[in-house]
Enzyme design. Structure first.
Site, mmCIF file in Angstrom:
data_model
loop_
_atom_site.group_PDB
_atom_site.id
_atom_site.type_symbol
_atom_site.label_atom_id
_atom_site.label_comp_id
_atom_site.label_asym_id
_atom_site.label_seq_id
_atom_site.Cartn_x
_atom_site.Cartn_y
_atom_site.Cartn_z
ATOM 1 N N PHE A 225 0.862 -1.188 0.000
ATOM 2 C CA PHE A 225 0.000 0.000 0.000
ATOM 3 C C PHE A 225 0.889 1.226 0.000
ATOM 4 O O PHE A 225 1.760 1.371 0.858
ATOM 5 C CB PHE A 225 -0.929 0.031 1.222
ATOM 6 C CG PHE A 225 -1.889 1.191 1.159
ATOM 7 C CD1 PHE A 225 -3.034 1.111 0.380
ATOM 8 C CD2 PHE A 225 -1.632 2.365 1.841
ATOM 9 C CE1 PHE A 225 -3.901 2.193 0.278
ATOM 10 C CE2 PHE A 225 -2.504 3.453 1.754
ATOM 11 C CZ PHE A 225 -3.646 3.365 0.973
ATOM 12 N N ASP B 79 9.339 2.521 1.689
ATOM 13 C CA ASP B 79 8.183 3.246 2.210
ATOM 14 C C ASP B 79 8.076 2.950 3.709
ATOM 15 O O ASP B 79 7.650 1.873 4.121
ATOM 16 C CB ASP B 79 6.916 2.771 1.460
ATOM 17 C CG ASP B 79 5.649 3.466 1.953
ATOM 18 O OD1 ASP B 79 5.653 3.969 3.089
ATOM 19 O OD2 ASP B 79 4.657 3.474 1.208
ATOM 20 N N LYS C 16 2.886 9.703 8.916
ATOM 21 C CA LYS C 16 2.226 9.184 10.121
ATOM 22 C C LYS C 16 2.847 9.694 11.428
ATOM 23 O O LYS C 16 2.581 10.808 11.832
ATOM 24 C CB LYS C 16 2.191 7.661 10.056
ATOM 25 C CG LYS C 16 1.229 7.178 8.943
ATOM 26 C CD LYS C 16 0.853 5.732 9.108
ATOM 27 C CE LYS C 16 -0.032 5.207 8.011
ATOM 28 N NZ LYS C 16 -1.441 5.200 8.319
HETATM 29 C C1 PLP Z 1 2.986 2.141 3.885
HETATM 30 C C2 PLP Z 1 2.071 3.296 3.564
HETATM 31 N N1 PLP Z 1 2.375 4.087 2.524
HETATM 32 C C3 PLP Z 1 1.604 5.143 2.200
HETATM 33 C C4 PLP Z 1 0.460 5.427 2.912
HETATM 34 C C5 PLP Z 1 -0.389 6.599 2.510
HETATM 35 O O1 PLP Z 1 -0.303 7.613 3.480
HETATM 36 P P1 PLP Z 1 -1.434 8.760 3.537
HETATM 37 O O2 PLP Z 1 -2.688 8.086 3.897
HETATM 38 O O3 PLP Z 1 -0.928 9.711 4.589
HETATM 39 O O4 PLP Z 1 -1.477 9.391 2.196
HETATM 40 C C6 PLP Z 1 0.110 4.617 3.995
HETATM 41 C C7 PLP Z 1 -1.144 4.865 4.744
HETATM 42 O O5 PLP Z 1 -1.656 4.018 5.426
HETATM 43 C C8 PLP Z 1 0.942 3.524 4.333
HETATM 44 O O6 PLP Z 1 0.642 2.702 5.349
#
Ligand code: PLP
Length: 412
Positions: A148, A233, A262
């Protein structure tokens, strides 16, 4: 108008004037304190989700609240035509953490969210692929199935969950997803069009699934062989959540690009894309930007979060808290296994027990978790969670699972 009471109808369902992308909310929270949340009726809950691994220093943390409040009285925003000392300090502190973790000097671009941090990384991969690797037109990014990476069109295309793409087809070109943990599949997908590999060190939304032993080291080797970027990520795993400052540290590798969000603002909306200096140098003035990149207000939270996490030794808190959860939750009947790292855990339930039913039963009893798969709960409390709170949560979860099991028995 009293918004709190207006928003509830007699069925106690919340009616909010928001686009229907999240499903009907079940609770309206009004305030928090540490691991605790209180709804509009002053009912107390233990928050073992922390806004999905965001509020790592607890709700209404006074140190962070004071930092935000003081900054709000001094300077909130000036635009990127100018510098501000708070964003500069925050970037220096992020560089410091990543230098300790990678041994590398780097540069930072601040964003407002995780998706935007990944968007910056994806653009940087193309820019670097075109300019620095012989100008041979490298642009494709390989990601893992089950990953994700966000909800913008590019980060959705990077997200290895084809079911999420369908309603928004056609997806932007330039993304390939291969099975998670499979180095042979990754190797086979690398061709001269590939600029980078983007992976989570532990898949969060995909079910709290850690990387198999040796996987990240293998990814690093493949990237070195092909001359492409390893981009990690760390949006969910970063800032101590897994028991090290960054999830990739468990594997002892150094990525070229790291994305963050986060926990870095403890709830203030902020993210960042960090890149090794020579990689970041592929960007030229005008290549990227954002009105709100590095506002003084949001970066004041980042400075306070990093200082406070260092003071508390947040990675240690995550490791000890995680061990306590494994002990207390692991003893609950119908919990068959616990996976993950630090305080990012997936609680696998016995076959036939639906995680969403347990989430609802736990919520009714005052414990917040979420269903990260049909059969697993995600447990990601603030890193400051106490042993007493973990024991209380284990009692509530035991009752919730037992209630779901009984209701299932009654149905049959
Ligand atoms: C691993 C990862 N990447 C990207 C995102 C996307 O972040 P945002 O919701 O702040 O755009 C998330 C959100 O849960 C995530 O867990």
């Amino acid at each position: 108008m009293n918004v709190s009471s207006h928003a509830f109808d007699t069925q106690n369902e919340v009616h909010c004037p928001f686009m229907p992308v999240f499903g009907p909310p079940s609770v309206m929270f009004e305030r928090g304190e540490g691991t605790q949340l209180f709804d509009v009726n002053n009912k107390r809950y233990l928050d073992f989700l922390a806004g999905i691994a965001v509020v790592s220093l607890g709700h209404a943390n006074p140190v962070i609240a004071d930092a935000i409040s003081a900054q709000a009285h001094r300077l909130v925003h000036v635009s990127n035509f100018f510098a501000n000392p708070v964003a500069t300090e925050a970037a220096i502190k992020i560089n410091g953490l990543l230098r300790e973790a990678t041994g590398l000097a780097g540069q930072v671009f601040f964003t407002n969210s995780g998706a935007e941090a990944n968007e910056c990384a994806l653009k940087l991969a193309r820019r670097h692929g075109r300019r620095n690797v012989g100008g041979d037109g490298r642009y494709r990014v390989i990601t893992a199935l089950g990953s994700f990476h966000g909800r913008t069109l590019a980060t959705l295309a990077a997200t290895g969950q084809p079911a999420k793409h369908g309603p928004f087809a056609p997806m932007p070109d330039g993304f390939t997803s291969v099975p998670w943990g499979d180095l042979d599949a990754l190797r086979a997908a690398i061709d001269p069009s590939v600029a980078a590999i983007l992976i989570e060190p532990l898949q969060g939304e995909g079910g709290v699934v850690p990387a198999p032993e040796g996987y990240l080291q293998g990814v690093r080797e493949l990237c070195d062989e092909a001359g492409i970027l390893m981009m990690v990520d760390e949006i969910q795993t970063g800032f101590a959540r897994t028991g090290t400052w960054f999830g990739f540290e468990h594997a002892g590798v150094s990525p070229d690009v790291v994305t963050l969000a986060k926990a870095m603002g403890n709830g203030m909306p902020i993210g960042a894309c960090w890149a090794r200096s020579d990689v970041a140098d592929a960007f030229q003035p005008g290549d990227h930007g954002s009105t709100y990149s590095g506002t003084a207000l949001a970066t004041a939270a980042v400075v306070a979060v990093i200082d406070e996490m260092r003071r508390l030794d947040a990675p240690h808190l995550a490791r000890t808290g995680g061990e306590l959860i494994r002990t207390h939750f692991g003893a609950i009947p119908d919990v068959v296994s616990i996976r993950g790292a630090g305080l990012l855990l997936g609680i696998e339930l016995a076959p036939g027990i639906a995680a969403s039913d347990v989430v609802a039963a736990a919520r009714d009893r005052g414990l917040i978790l979420n269903a990260v798969t049909a059969t697993a709960l995600r447990c990601a409390p603030p890193l400051t969670v106490s042993e007493a709170e973990i024991i209380e949560a284990a009692h509530i979860l035991t009752e919730a699972i037992s209630a779901v099991r009984s209701a299932k028995g009654a149905d049959q």
